[in-house]
Design an enzyme around this catalytic site. Structure first.
Site, mmCIF file in Angstrom:
data_model
loop_
_atom_site.group_PDB
_atom_site.id
_atom_site.type_symbol
_atom_site.label_atom_id
_atom_site.label_comp_id
_atom_site.label_asym_id
_atom_site.label_seq_id
_atom_site.Cartn_x
_atom_site.Cartn_y
_atom_site.Cartn_z
ATOM 1 C CG HIS A 48 -28.909 83.536 -44.663
ATOM 2 N ND1 HIS A 48 -30.105 82.875 -44.699
ATOM 3 C CD2 HIS A 48 -28.366 82.773 -45.845
ATOM 4 C CE1 HIS A 48 -30.193 81.920 -45.335
ATOM 5 N NE2 HIS A 48 -29.169 81.846 -46.296
ATOM 6 C CG HIS A 89 -31.863 79.298 -48.829
ATOM 7 N ND1 HIS A 89 -30.983 78.052 -48.564
ATOM 8 C CD2 HIS A 89 -31.188 80.374 -48.526
ATOM 9 C CE1 HIS A 89 -30.081 78.336 -48.056
ATOM 10 N NE2 HIS A 89 -30.035 79.834 -48.318
ATOM 11 C CG HIS A 99 -30.137 81.623 -53.049
ATOM 12 N ND1 HIS A 99 -29.293 80.792 -54.131
ATOM 13 C CD2 HIS A 99 -29.303 81.167 -52.069
ATOM 14 C CE1 HIS A 99 -28.195 80.225 -53.784
ATOM 15 N NE2 HIS A 99 -28.071 80.631 -52.483
#
Length: 752
Positions: free
Chosen positions: A504, A468, A464
């Site tokens: 995000h 990503h 992450h």
């Protein structure tokens, strides 16, 4: 009102003497309750020649309940008719010795209200013109008369109580006004509160002692910390400051002309305050009384004051958890020997308001500190976590490659062909090709700086990380362009979808929401649901407020508000818990041919499913890419599982258990069947141009299923030598080409 009441009492006393032919009379009223009861006479030894002004020349007479003839009548309710006072042991001869008056006969009788409760005692002294005692007839006349007196006195007391309650309410309203008007400075607040305290209690002094303001006993810790059941455990070790106000006869510097004298004492030594704080109890005392826990009389030396103590009322200021914030002391009741029960009752409310005021000031100071801390954080971010001038200059000098050359319109895009700076160039290209720079007047240099800042604020965790986030944004860009979704969403929605995709997972720690709760992390305590997703959104907001990073400054107030809401919903939708909550609803919508995607709720749900599809899109990539991504995700999960087992003694979930690593193919098949298949089937139903995503998911399921059937180990899966620069992202599935790349001409024409 008080003058009229006194005249009425005056008249009643003279009438009593006339009716019984007595020389003088007195009326004692009962105050207090229980063991604290006592009798007070404000007009004592009233004669026919007495004047109203005489009352001002004498202090009220106070008699202990149950002591002397008057106290005995008050306690027993009996009538006492004594022919010779000196023959009765209950009679106190001291008053006669002081005044030179000779008391002979006494008629003493209780005064009762309509409930037959004793409210006072009336006493007539010395039958005139006769040597003998008061007669039985005098008793009858006195008793009948006192019946009416009892009614009058009760009514007067009730009226007095209503006036007191009104004045209390008015004082407390004003006190509340002081408290909520002044929340910025403790000195100013307490100065005003202490002055009001002197007025409310008709006293010459008022003090507030605050607990030690350092270390474990700080005010902040006392407010926040849990309390034990023992009051002594919740008491302060010492006091840091004493604020005090004096007025009236206790003002030392009378030449100043100031009505009130304010003082602030550091590290006060107040023995009584420590007893009050330690035992959580109220003390109402005068110097001659013994106080439990205090050695010796209550003196100015004992409480660390420089004024004489004639009476004192002290009470602790407690928090909701019974921790002690401080102690309030009221000193020296004017015109009275001590404070009464009414004062104690009002004092409770006064102390509560003092606590509220102190609490508000503390919270205001905390807020200021938090704001300053935020400014410091923003400064740190601006220097350390924001793009430097050199970094911006490097990108600014580069020519932005076309979408076709970057292959960012393709569902099969693999980021491994791009270095870190090229990912920023590709990000800028997405903004350019969606025409967001022109439509929202985004400064080009600011966009570069913001993009680099977003990249820097992703942590270097196994999966992450920035790549990503970039890949999720690329897939969203592909959905909007190659998937034709630019026609479904307006410009502001496209802006929010791209920004939300990029940010995000910003500042992701490589652990899940469940891990935040297990480890009791600050994020879990800060957010009740979706802690990581809320953190990602708030971190995005933080870096976007740093100077030079505001790519939204040209938005109108309404546009900005709507944009923030859209971006927030985009980021929060990446919590899979929300996907499971809404997937059946979405499935029903896509299978209903009459669904109108322009309806606000339907459109929101479509956006949420699209960002989830982008977040999980690694499962749709060519096999070589999917295999490497699965290895990274598994490694990140296994790291979390190791921490859970080693630090928290908890057996990790199946997919995070390193001992199950050889079952990765089985896990992947379960992941596809349990989550991905339904998602991409529904997305394909909503938009047939999303078919390559479903095909990629099906293709990778076959690969993982084959590995599972062959019992391929994790080591064998991760040992394959694949050159990241040689990955072929063009694949044929079921005999059809699924590469959805776009040409330069396509982008120039605005078509896909």
């Amino acid at each position: 009102w008080y003058q009229r009441r006194v005249r009425k009492q005056w008249y009643q006393r003279r009438v009593r003497g006339i009716l019984t032919n007595g020389d003088r009379c007195s009326l004692f009223l009962i105050f207090g309750s229980g063991e604290q009861r006592f009798l007070v006479s404000k007009l004592f030894d009233v004669t026919e020649s007495s004047q109203l002004t005489d009352m001002y020349e004498h202090k009220p007479i106070r008699i202990p309940y149950g002591k002397g003839i008057v106290g005995y009548v008050a306690e027993s309710g009996e009538t006492v008719n004594i022919p010779d006072a000196y023959q009765d042991e209950r009679f106190n001869k001291a008053i006669d010795m002081q005044t030179g008056f000779r008391t002979k006969s006494i008629l003493c009788m209780p005064v009762k209200n309509n409930q037959k409760e004793i409210v006072g005692v009336a006493q007539v002294i010395n039958k005139k013109d006769e040597e003998g005692p008061f007669t039985r007839n005098d008793e009858k006349i006195f008793e009948r008369y006192l019946t009416f007196c009892g009614i009058g006195i009760t009514n007067a007391l009730l009226f007095q109580s209503s006036v007191i309650m009104y004045k209390r309410s008015d004082s407390l309203v004003l006190l509340a006004h002081y408290i909520f008007e002044e929340q910025r400075d403790m000195n100013t607040l307490l100065r005003r509160v202490l002055k009001k305290g002197c007025e409310m209690f008709n006293s010459t002094g008022c003090r507030i002692l605050l607990v030690e303001n350092s270390g474990a006993s700080s005010l902040g810790n006392l407010i926040d910390g849990p309390a034990s059941g023992d009051p002594a455990d919740n008491a302060p070790g010492s006091f840091s400051t004493c604020f005090e106000v004096y007025t009236g006869e206790d003002v030392k510097n009378k030449e100043s002309g100031d009505e009130y004298e304010f003082q602030k004492i550091l590290t006060p030594q107040d023995v009584l305050a420590n007893v009050v704080a330690r035992n959580h109890r109220t003390v109402n005392a005068i110097p001659t009384e013994a106080v439990e826990g205090v050695d010796g009389p209550i003196t100015k030396e004992l409480i660390g004051a420089d004024r004489e103590v004639r009476s004192i009322l002290a009470m602790p200021i407690l928090t909701e958890t019974r921790k002690v914030l401080g102690v309030v002391e009221i000193l020296n009741k004017k015109g009275e020997e001590r404070f009464d029960r009414n004062d104690e009752s009002l004092f409770e409310a006064f102390t509560l308001f003092c606590g509220l005021g102190i609490f508000n000031v503390i919270n205001f100071e905390r807020l200021l500190k938090a704001n300053n801390a935020q400014k410091v954080v923003l400064e740190i971010l601006s220097y350390h976590a924001s793009a430097s001038r050199d970094e911006v200059a490097i990108i600014e000098r580069e020519e932005i490659p076309s979408a076709a050359s970057l292959k960012i319109c393709s569902y099969d895009f693999a980021d491994h062909t791009l270095d870190r700076d090229q990912t920023v160039l590709a990000t800028v290209r997405m903004f350019m090709d969606l025409d967001l720079i022109n439509k929202f007047r985004i400064d080009y240099k600011t966009l570069i700086r913001w993009s680099i800042t977003v990249r820097k604020n992703y942590r270097d965790v196994m999966y992450h990380n920035w790549r990503h986030g970039f890949n999720v944004a690329q897939m969203m860009f592909a959905m909007l362009t190659s998937g034709g979704m630019v026609d479904r969403f307006n410009d502001l929605e496209q802006f929010a979808l791209l920004v939300g995709s990029l940010c995000h997972d910003i500042d992701h720690r490589g652990t899940t929401n469940q891990f935040q709760e297990l480890s009791n992390s600050p994020l879990a305590n800060l957010y009740s649901t979706s802690p990581m997703e809320y953190h990602h959104f708030n971190h995005f907001m933080t870096i976007s407020q740093v100077d030079g990073n505001n790519i939204f400054k040209s938005l109108s107030e309404h546009e900005y508000s709507e944009f923030i809401d859209l971006t927030k919903s985009t980021i929060l939708a990446t919590d899979l818990a929300l996907y499971f909550k809404h997937k059946n609803q979405f499935k029903a919508l896509v299978h209903d041919t009459t669904t109108d995607w322009k309806i606000h709720e339907n459109k929101n749900l479509l956006r949420s499913m699209m960002i989830t599809g982008c977040d999980l899109s690694a499962i749709t990539k060519p096999w070589e890419v999917q295999r490497m991504v699965a290895e990274k995700i598994a490694s990140e999960f296994f790291n979390q599982g190791d921490i859970e087992r080693d630090q928290f003694g908890k057996d990790p979930a199946y997919m995070m258990d390193r001992s199950k690593r050889d079952e990765l193919p089985k896990m992947q098949v379960s992941f596809i069947d349990g989550i991905c298949m339904d998602l991409y089937e529904s997305l394909e139903k909503a938009n047939p141009l999303f078919r390559p995503l479903l095909d990629g998911c099906l293709s990778n399921r076959r690969h993982w299923s084959n590995l599972f059937e062959r019992r391929t180990s994790f080591a064998d899966i991760t040992s394959a030598n694949i050159s990241l620069n040689s990955i072929n992202t063009t694949r044929t599935i079921d005999g059809r080409l699924s590469d959805a790349s776009c040409s330069d001409q396509d982008m120039d024409d605005g078509t896909t």
